[in-house]
Structure formats: C-alpha cells, structure tokens
Design a protein around this motif. Structure first.
Motif, PDB file in Angstrom:
ATOM      1  N   GLY A  50       2.942  -4.605  16.236  1.00 10.41           N
ATOM      2  CA  GLY A  50       1.563  -4.903  15.889  1.00 10.41           C
ATOM      3  C   GLY A  50       1.433  -6.305  15.342  1.00 10.41           C
ATOM      4  O   GLY A  50       2.397  -6.894  14.837  1.00 10.41           O
ATOM      5  N   GLU A  51       0.242  -6.840  15.463  1.00 11.64           N
ATOM      6  CA  GLU A  51      -0.033  -8.185  14.974  1.00 11.64           C
ATOM      7  C   GLU A  51      -0.092  -8.213  13.448  1.00 11.64           C
ATOM      8  O   GLU A  51       0.299  -9.178  12.816  1.00 11.64           O
ATOM      9  CB  GLU A  51      -1.374  -8.652  15.561  1.00 11.64           C
ATOM     10  CG  GLU A  51      -1.714 -10.075  15.260  1.00 11.64           C
ATOM     11  CD  GLU A  51      -3.049 -10.488  15.859  1.00 11.64           C
ATOM     12  OE1 GLU A  51      -3.536 -11.548  15.460  1.00 11.64           O
ATOM     13  OE2 GLU A  51      -3.607  -9.748  16.695  1.00 11.64           O
ATOM     14  N   LYS A  52      -0.584  -7.116  12.859  1.00 14.86           N
ATOM     15  CA  LYS A  52      -0.714  -7.035  11.400  1.00 14.86           C
ATOM     16  C   LYS A  52       0.606  -6.565  10.781  1.00 14.86           C
ATOM     17  O   LYS A  52       1.356  -5.810  11.391  1.00 14.86           O
ATOM     18  CB  LYS A  52      -1.834  -6.057  11.012  1.00 14.86           C
ATOM     19  CG  LYS A  52      -3.206  -6.475  11.504  1.00 14.86           C
ATOM     20  CD  LYS A  52      -3.718  -7.646  10.731  1.00 14.86           C
ATOM     21  CE  LYS A  52      -5.139  -8.001  11.138  1.00 14.86           C
ATOM     22  NZ  LYS A  52      -5.591  -9.222  10.514  1.00 14.86           N
ATOM     23  N   PHE A  73       0.686  -1.169  12.913  1.00 16.82           N
ATOM     24  CA  PHE A  73       1.082  -2.411  12.262  1.00 16.82           C
ATOM     25  C   PHE A  73       2.592  -2.434  12.125  1.00 16.82           C
ATOM     26  O   PHE A  73       3.261  -1.432  12.292  1.00 16.82           O
ATOM     27  CB  PHE A  73       0.391  -2.588  10.906  1.00 16.82           C
ATOM     28  CG  PHE A  73       0.726  -1.539   9.887  1.00 16.82           C
ATOM     29  CD1 PHE A  73       1.810  -1.693   9.033  1.00 16.82           C
ATOM     30  CD2 PHE A  73      -0.048  -0.387   9.767  1.00 16.82           C
ATOM     31  CE1 PHE A  73       2.126  -0.718   8.102  1.00 16.82           C
ATOM     32  CE2 PHE A  73       0.255   0.581   8.828  1.00 16.82           C
ATOM     33  CZ  PHE A  73       1.347   0.413   7.991  1.00 16.82           C
ATOM     34  N   ARG A  74       3.084  -3.583  11.865  1.00 20.62           N
ATOM     35  CA  ARG A  74       4.518  -3.796  11.741  1.00 20.62           C
ATOM     36  C   ARG A  74       4.907  -3.839  10.263  1.00 20.62           C
ATOM     37  O   ARG A  74       4.137  -4.300   9.437  1.00 20.62           O
ATOM     38  CB  ARG A  74       4.833  -5.140  12.390  1.00 20.62           C
ATOM     39  CG  ARG A  74       6.255  -5.420  12.612  1.00 20.62           C
ATOM     40  CD  ARG A  74       6.502  -6.715  13.370  1.00 20.62           C
ATOM     41  NE  ARG A  74       5.344  -7.334  13.963  1.00 20.62           N
ATOM     42  CZ  ARG A  74       5.354  -8.530  14.502  1.00 20.62           C
ATOM     43  NH1 ARG A  74       6.467  -9.235  14.513  1.00 20.62           N
ATOM     44  NH2 ARG A  74       4.275  -9.043  15.033  1.00 20.62           N
ATOM     45  N   THR A  75       6.090  -3.358   9.959  1.00 26.33           N
ATOM     46  CA  THR A  75       6.644  -3.504   8.620  1.00 26.33           C
ATOM     47  C   THR A  75       7.782  -4.501   8.725  1.00 26.33           C
ATOM     48  O   THR A  75       8.733  -4.283   9.481  1.00 26.33           O
ATOM     49  CB  THR A  75       7.167  -2.168   8.075  1.00 26.33           C
ATOM     50  OG1 THR A  75       6.103  -1.221   8.062  1.00 26.33           O
ATOM     51  CG2 THR A  75       7.697  -2.322   6.663  1.00 26.33           C
ATOM     52  N   ILE A 124      -1.110 -10.425   7.069  1.00 32.41           N
ATOM     53  CA  ILE A 124      -0.396  -9.555   6.135  1.00 32.41           C
ATOM     54  C   ILE A 124      -1.392  -8.655   5.397  1.00 32.41           C
ATOM     55  O   ILE A 124      -2.309  -9.136   4.746  1.00 32.41           O
ATOM     56  CB  ILE A 124       0.447 -10.377   5.146  1.00 32.41           C
ATOM     57  CG1 ILE A 124       1.516 -11.146   5.933  1.00 32.41           C
ATOM     58  CG2 ILE A 124       1.093  -9.466   4.112  1.00 32.41           C
ATOM     59  CD1 ILE A 124       2.358 -12.066   5.118  1.00 32.41           C
ATOM     60  N   ILE A 125      -1.215  -7.358   5.554  1.00 37.10           N
ATOM     61  CA  ILE A 125      -2.109  -6.377   4.927  1.00 37.10           C
ATOM     62  C   ILE A 125      -1.747  -6.234   3.450  1.00 37.10           C
ATOM     63  O   ILE A 125      -2.610  -6.313   2.581  1.00 37.10           O
ATOM     64  CB  ILE A 125      -1.992  -4.999   5.629  1.00 37.10           C
ATOM     65  CG1 ILE A 125      -2.217  -5.141   7.140  1.00 37.10           C
ATOM     66  CG2 ILE A 125      -2.977  -4.008   5.024  1.00 37.10           C
ATOM     67  CD1 ILE A 125      -1.834  -3.908   7.944  1.00 37.10           C
ATOM     68  N   TYR A 126      -0.465  -5.977   3.168  1.00 38.68           N
ATOM     69  CA  TYR A 126       0.029  -5.830   1.799  1.00 38.68           C
ATOM     70  C   TYR A 126       1.443  -6.395   1.723  1.00 38.68           C
ATOM     71  O   TYR A 126       2.194  -6.351   2.707  1.00 38.68           O
ATOM     72  CB  TYR A 126       0.121  -4.357   1.356  1.00 38.68           C
ATOM     73  CG  TYR A 126      -1.186  -3.646   1.280  1.00 38.68           C
ATOM     74  CD1 TYR A 126      -2.054  -3.865   0.213  1.00 38.68           C
ATOM     75  CD2 TYR A 126      -1.550  -2.744   2.254  1.00 38.68           C
ATOM     76  CE1 TYR A 126      -3.270  -3.205   0.148  1.00 38.68           C
ATOM     77  CE2 TYR A 126      -2.771  -2.077   2.193  1.00 38.68           C
ATOM     78  CZ  TYR A 126      -3.622  -2.315   1.140  1.00 38.68           C
ATOM     79  OH  TYR A 126      -4.821  -1.668   1.073  1.00 38.68           O
TER      80      TYR A 126
END
Length: 192
Positions: free
Chosen positions: A29-31, A70-72, A97-99
């Motif tokens: 994922g992009e995020k 999303f990616r971690t 970046i979400i978090y």
C-alpha cells in the motif's frame, strides 16, 4: 546489531537503510504505519522484552496476512545513530505515514502510552483498541515536541516498574509483552 536482526531471520529480511539503521515492510500500500525500536542495552530486560514484542507482532501480521490496505514499515536502529534513523525515516514521503509507533519500552509489563499530535478521531481509535483488548493501558498526551514530528504512539517507561531496569533478560516472561502486543495487533488490524 547482527544478533538483534537474527531474531527475525526466519520471518522477514531487514534491509540496511543507513549506518546501523535497518527496515522491513509488511503488507502493501501507498500509506504506511511505521514501527520503530532502538537498540540500547541488549542485556536489559526492557530491551529484550520490547524486542520480543516486536517479534510477536511481526509473526501475527504474517500469520493472519494483515494489516490490509496499508503497509507496516518496521525500523530497527542503534540508539546512538538516531540522526541516521531520522534521515532514513524522512526519505519516506511523510504525507503517506498514518501513524508512527515507538516500541522502545513496550516490554515493561504495565504500559503507559503517550499520544502525540493526535486529533479526536485518532484518540477514539486508540481508546477503542484499549477497550477491545480489555487491557489497563493508560494514555498520556505528550506536549513536548517529538522527532519525527508526526502522529505517534509512544510506549513510555513505566515508573511503577523501576525494578525491571535492574533485571537482565534471563528474567523474561511473556506476560511482559502481552498488553502491548494485543493492543497493537487490534489497533492496526481492527481499528484503523
């Protein structure tokens, strides 16, 4: 650093991003959600427990093939090379970046989580994850500037558990990581 990365050898491969800074990606994922762990006293129970928490989180993500959408990105870096970590971190488009989640003290057993730059909706997600997991995790709003300057969850040193700093890793018990692992797994899989 080699012996730290060997803990994850059969699960994921870490790539060197900078001197003493390594990362791996889980999912697509992009995020992004980023998880970071700094390597400090490798014989200490706090570091060892936090390392075991990260290992368990990675194992769970790989076993249940989540999080989805999303990616971690997991960073491991030597604490003295914090500037190198920030350089590697900022090579990502920060808008994606979400978090950011800092696991440095996730292995203290009775966790307090600092929340930074989070809006009301974000705080509700954190509280929902605490309720789902039925864990007694306390929240503290961090007002001092943090680096990286992004929405963050930071596991804080537990002042009620000072003895743990004096114990070596031979005293490890999986109970120490249970709250943080269950909370984060639910936060990243069910709440976001």
């Amino acid at each position: 650093m080699k012996e730290v990365l060997e803990v994850f050898e059969k699960y994921v491969k870490f790539i060197q991003a900078d001197k003493e800074v390594f990362y791996t990606d889980i999912g697509y994922g992009e995020k992004f959600v980023t998880i970071s762990l700094s390597v400090f006293d490798q014989e200490s129970l706090i570091f060892y427990s936090s390392l075991q928490a990260l290992k368990e989180i990675i194992k769970r993500f790989l076993n249940i093939k989540t999080p989805k959408g999303f990616r971690t990105r997991v960073f491991i870096y030597r604490r003295e090379k914090f500037e190198n970590f920030i350089n590697a971190y900022q090579s990502i488009n920060l808008q994606n970046i979400i978090y950011n989640i800092n696991l440095d003290y996730a292995g203290t057993g009775s966790n307090t989580i600092g929340i930074y730059k989070m809006e009301e909706d974000d705080i509700k997600k954190v509280i929902k994850s605490i309720e789902i997991t039925d864990t007694s995790i306390s929240l503290i709003n961090i007002k001092e500037p943090l680096t990286p300057n992004l929405k963050s969850l930071v596991f804080l040193k537990d002042e009620n558990n000072l003895l743990i700093e004096k114990l070596d890793k031979n005293y490890y018990d999986s109970y120490l990581i249970n709250k943080s692992v269950v909370f984060l797994t639910n936060f990243l899989n069910k709440v976001i």
